[in-house]
Design a protein around this motif. Structure first.
Motif: not given
Lengths: 521, 352
Positions: B95-98, B214-218, B223-227, B300-305
């Protein structure tokens, strides 16, 4: 002060506007297109180009060569060879001819050119010292002789292995091998003499054992390849006395390693996934296929978890996704109200295929494709959803870990046909072929290991048994899994190896020996 | 000659004395060497050479017809415990991660939509003017040139995604980092506690926390922001801490003597005076966030990467460099702009 400052800003704005106007004007004037570089070709033109390309690729493969002509060529080549056949078996000639014809036809060569190529290939092969098929032919002949009662089968076995060893060292040509065996068979040698030859050969082989070079296996980063490597390593070390080692890595680097000779054996080359690289390497003579592993029944496909299908039993094909309830079921924040389909890794061939398939199935309005940048990221996303028992829709393939560990259901897709695959891709993936490949030098220096690998029958049912066992025993490493399988399946692996090798592997298993080349994990 | 001899015997200490001096001076070393030798002998006698670490906790019999003995190692036990904890969090805290992920995606979406709605010439001109207002002609021309490069190389949409990702990541890093930095500056305990954590955040290989992310956020932007947050927030925390500690004691005492409350002291004196250092921290955080662009694209956070990754997977060094330079240019623009902005701020601060 403020006024002069302001004028400078105005000048900058003016200059920039003028520049933009010029640039945009030069590019065709579509103001809101973010990528003016593409505006040179209209959609119409693009479509036309594509359809022309498609039409080209749909043309019959060999427009200039009829089947009769090919047949004549083959016969011609065969008869020309029959007289002077030294080192080449019929199977090889056939293979060569087929290969040459296919290659030539693809490039639009004329019948004469193809014939010249075939003859050239056959001539080249004739000069070659030994190939695996040669030895096999020699063995068959020897066995025939034995059946005629001139030698016991044991004699033949030993004579064959000695001849093979010598041939491998390059001291004998295939023709020599054959003539020795035939001589022996046609009572020119007594059994004692044959036994003497055999004894000498065995001695030589023992001497060779100490100086044998390490055989390095490509340790691909998925479980089935590693388990197969461990099994093959065990057999190679304890059955045939070669030291082994592994190099860990992912598909592309390890394939380049195999081509460069840094690794020697790869147990899983996935086709058609690696078609291009494989064809290139094969045509350059850098790799040789010596068999298949795992069998043909592994596909790449779109899957959903089994618990989800229990909940939605009517969702069993890609066509069913054209239903608004699944849009919301698989929706994620930011997917624009569409169902999220997790595709394969960005930049891999399957990424392009999946995108084409989604369009081909008419799912563009229903599905938003999410592309992970790494295989582990794809798996982690599925694991996370599975852990929470949440809906998940995406791509999985053959031996990828989640496909083995989790209970996933494949969504039905239109069956594979060449025609659809080379045009719209609106059909399922072709069944994969998984080759065992070695570097050409391995044929020469480890013919016994090569013939073991030629007999390899580790198929998918066997691997599924291993995977199920590993799932029941979470502490087990891939080494343990290989050991467990070897212990319980002697009836299977004994058909791959010689009697001697079988005996020494049995001894090793009984005394819990571990190959030196096995990595820690 | 005789004189020399007498000098030596008369003035230099006796050999015994030299030896005792030597021993007493290096006493610790001798004891240490002796201990090592003793351990060596004992272990050689008991266990022999080429000794291995005992890593096996227990052995279990596997299932199946012909069971194999399986080792349960220290690492497996520890690793399994962490796995269980991550699994538990994945399910129980979903619920928190969502809700976090919904919030992040909405803010990202808004930023992206606004930037993409603006026609690109306006965007380029606006950024160029901003560059000129904080910097010089050179910054203006570089900014415009670099932005046009990204546009004409077909990297514009992904550049915008990257910028949005960075704005959100840096904003969150500042919101979390400023209070943490202030806390560290005020309390020694917090400082001692945070330091190793910050070290860990900066040196832990990103893939290690990417997987739980990824497990938490999918897969996707959260997940990209988290990292990115884990990797990039330490500088703003560290430099806020440093900046506040650097405010001279006299100034603080002066403020106190004028009767300012602790809150006033912080907001009116310490933070304004530490602002240049804090800005340097934000600048560093932004740079490090940019360095995570490729890693973020892996989830899969998108962007120039994406362009970099695709080039890598397809073995196209040319495309790799094109996208790589876009990231470099973006970094230079942001770095120079924030630096120039900070200098300007400082100037107004010292003038006002």
């Amino acid at each position: 002060m403020l006024a002069t400052r302001f004028t400078r800003y105005l000048i900058i704005i003016g200059v920039m506007t003028a520049m933009f106007a010029i640039v945009v004007g030069a590019c065709g004037g579509d103001d809101d297109a973010p990528e003016p570089a593409q505006s040179g070709v209209s959609a119409e033109e693009l479509r036309q180009i594509v359809s022309e390309e498609v039409a080209k690729s749909q043309q019959p493969a060999q427009p200039q060569v009829s089947m009769e002509e090919i047949g004549a060529m083959v016969e011609n080549a065969m008869s020309g060879l029959a007289a002077s056949m030294e080192g080449v078996s019929p199977e090889e000639i056939q293979g060569m001819v087929e290969g040459a014809v296919a290659a030539a036809a693809a490039q639009g060569a004329s019948p004469e050119e193809i014939q010249a190529m075939v003859e050239g290939a056959v001539a080249a092969a004739t000069e070659n010292a030994v190939t695996g098929t040669d030895v096999q032919t020699a063995i068959t002949q020897a066995v025939t002789a034995a059946q005629a009662g001139m030698l016991t089968s044991e004699d033949v076995d030993k004579a064959v292995s000695s001849a093979v060893m010598q041939a491998a060292e390059g001291t004998l040509s295939a023709a020599d091998v054959r003539s020795i065996l035939m001589e022996g068979a046609q009572d020119a040698l007594t059994e004692e003499q044959v036994a003497a030859i055999v004894a000498q050969a065995l001695q030589e082989r023992d001497a060779m054992m100490t100086t044998r070079e390490t055989i390095i296996f490509s340790d691909l980063d998925w479980t089935s390849a590693q388990v197969q490597n461990r099994i093959a390593q065990y057999i190679t070390e304890f059955g045939y006395g070669y030291p082994t080692d592994v190099v860990f890595g992912s598909t592309l680097p390890l394939f380049n390693g195999l081509r460069a000779g840094d690794t020697h054996v790869t147990m899983e080359i996935w086709l058609p996934n690696q078609d291009e690289a494989w064809a290139e390497a094969q045509s350059m003579g850098q790799v040789v296929a010596i068999g298949e592993s795992l069998g043909k029944d592994w596909q790449s496909a779109f899957v959903i978890p089994a618990y989800l299908q229990e909940e939605y039993p009517e969702l069993d094909s890609v066509d069913d996704l054209k239903d608004d309830q699944y849009k919301t079921l698989f929706e994620r924040t930011g997917s624009g109200g569409k169902a999220v389909l997790v595709s394969c890794v960005l930049g891999w061939a399957c990424d392009g295929v999946n995108t084409a398939q989604v369009s081909g199935y008419g799912l563009d309005d229903y599905v938003d494709i999410l592309r992970p940048g790494d295989g582990s990221a794809l798996n982690a996303d599925l694991y996370g959803a599975y852990e929470r028992q949440e809906p998940w829709l995406g791509y999985q393939w053959g031996t990828n870990a989640p496909a083995l560990i989790l209970d996933l259901v494949r969504l039905e897709e239109p069956a594979y046909t060449d025609q659809c695959w080379f045009t719209t891709k609106a059909c399922a993936y072709e069944d994969a072929t998984i080759l065992i490949a070695v570097g050409p030098d391995v044929l020469q220096r480890a013919p016994d290991v090569v013939s073991m690998l030629r007999n390899w029958t580790f198929n998918i049912e066997r691997y599924k048994a291993v995977a199920a066992w590993a799932n029941d025993n979470p502490d087990a490493t891939n080494n343990d899994a290989a050991l467990w399988w070897l212990k319980g399946n002697e009836d299977v692996w004994s058909t791959w190896v010689t009697d001697e090798a079988q005996a020494s592997i049995q001894a090793a298993l009984a005394s819990d020996n571990i190959p030196q080349g096995w990595p820690e994990q | 000659m005789a004189r020399l001899n007498s000098m030596q015997s008369g003035e230099s200490p006796g050999p015994l004395k030299v030896a005792t001096q030597f021993v007493s001076r290096f006493k610790k070393w001798f004891i240490g060497a002796g201990a090592v030798l003793a351990i060596l002998l004992v272990s050689l006698i008991i266990w022999g050479p080429e000794m291995q670490f005992p890593t096996t906790v227990s052995t279990v019999q596997s299932s199946g017809d012909s069971p194999v003995e399986l080792k349960r190692t220290v690492r497996q036990v520890t690793g399994n415990a962490i796995d269980d904890a991550v699994d538990w969090l994945t399910v129980e805290a979903s619920w928190l991660f969502d809700s976090l992920s919904t919030a992040i995606i909405h803010s990202l979406d808004t930023i992206e939509k606004v930037i993409k709605w603006v026609p690109w010439p306006v965007m380029v001109a606006a950024l160029g003017l901003f560059a000129y207002s904080v910097g010089r002609w050179s910054l203006l021309s570089f900014t415009v040139g670099a932005l046009l490069y990204m546009g004409f190389m077909g990297l514009w949409p992904n550049t915008i995604d990257t910028i949005a990702l960075m704005v959100v990541a840096v904003a969150i890093a500042v919101v979390i980092g400023l209070p943490l930095g202030v806390l560290m500056a005020r309390s020694r305990t917090a400082d001692n506690l945070m330091r190793p954590i910050l070290d860990g955040m900066q040196t832990m290989p990103s893939f290690v926390y990417l997987l739980p992310g990824i497990l938490f956020f999918g897969l996707g932007k959260p997940a990209g922001i988290f990292a990115t947050l884990i990797y990039a927030s330490p500088p703003v925390i560290r430099l806020t801490n440093l900046g506040i500690r650097q405010v001279s004691q006299e100034t603080v005492e002066a403020a106190r003597s004028f009767g300012s409350t602790p809150l006033q002291l912080l907001t009116k004196v310490q933070i304004p005076m530490a602002l240049p250092t804090i800005m340097a921290g934000i600048n560093q955080t932004t740079m490090m966030a940019l360095a995570m662009v490729t890693i973020a694209s892996m989830v899969a956070a998108g962007g120039l990467g994406i362009d970099v990754l695709r080039a890598l997977q397809k073995n196209e060094p040319g495309n790799g460099f094109i996208a790589g330079f876009a990231i470099v240019f973006l970094a230079i623009i942001i770095d120079r702009m924030t630096q120039a902005f900070a200098q300007r701020q400082q100037r107004t601060l010292s003038v006002g």
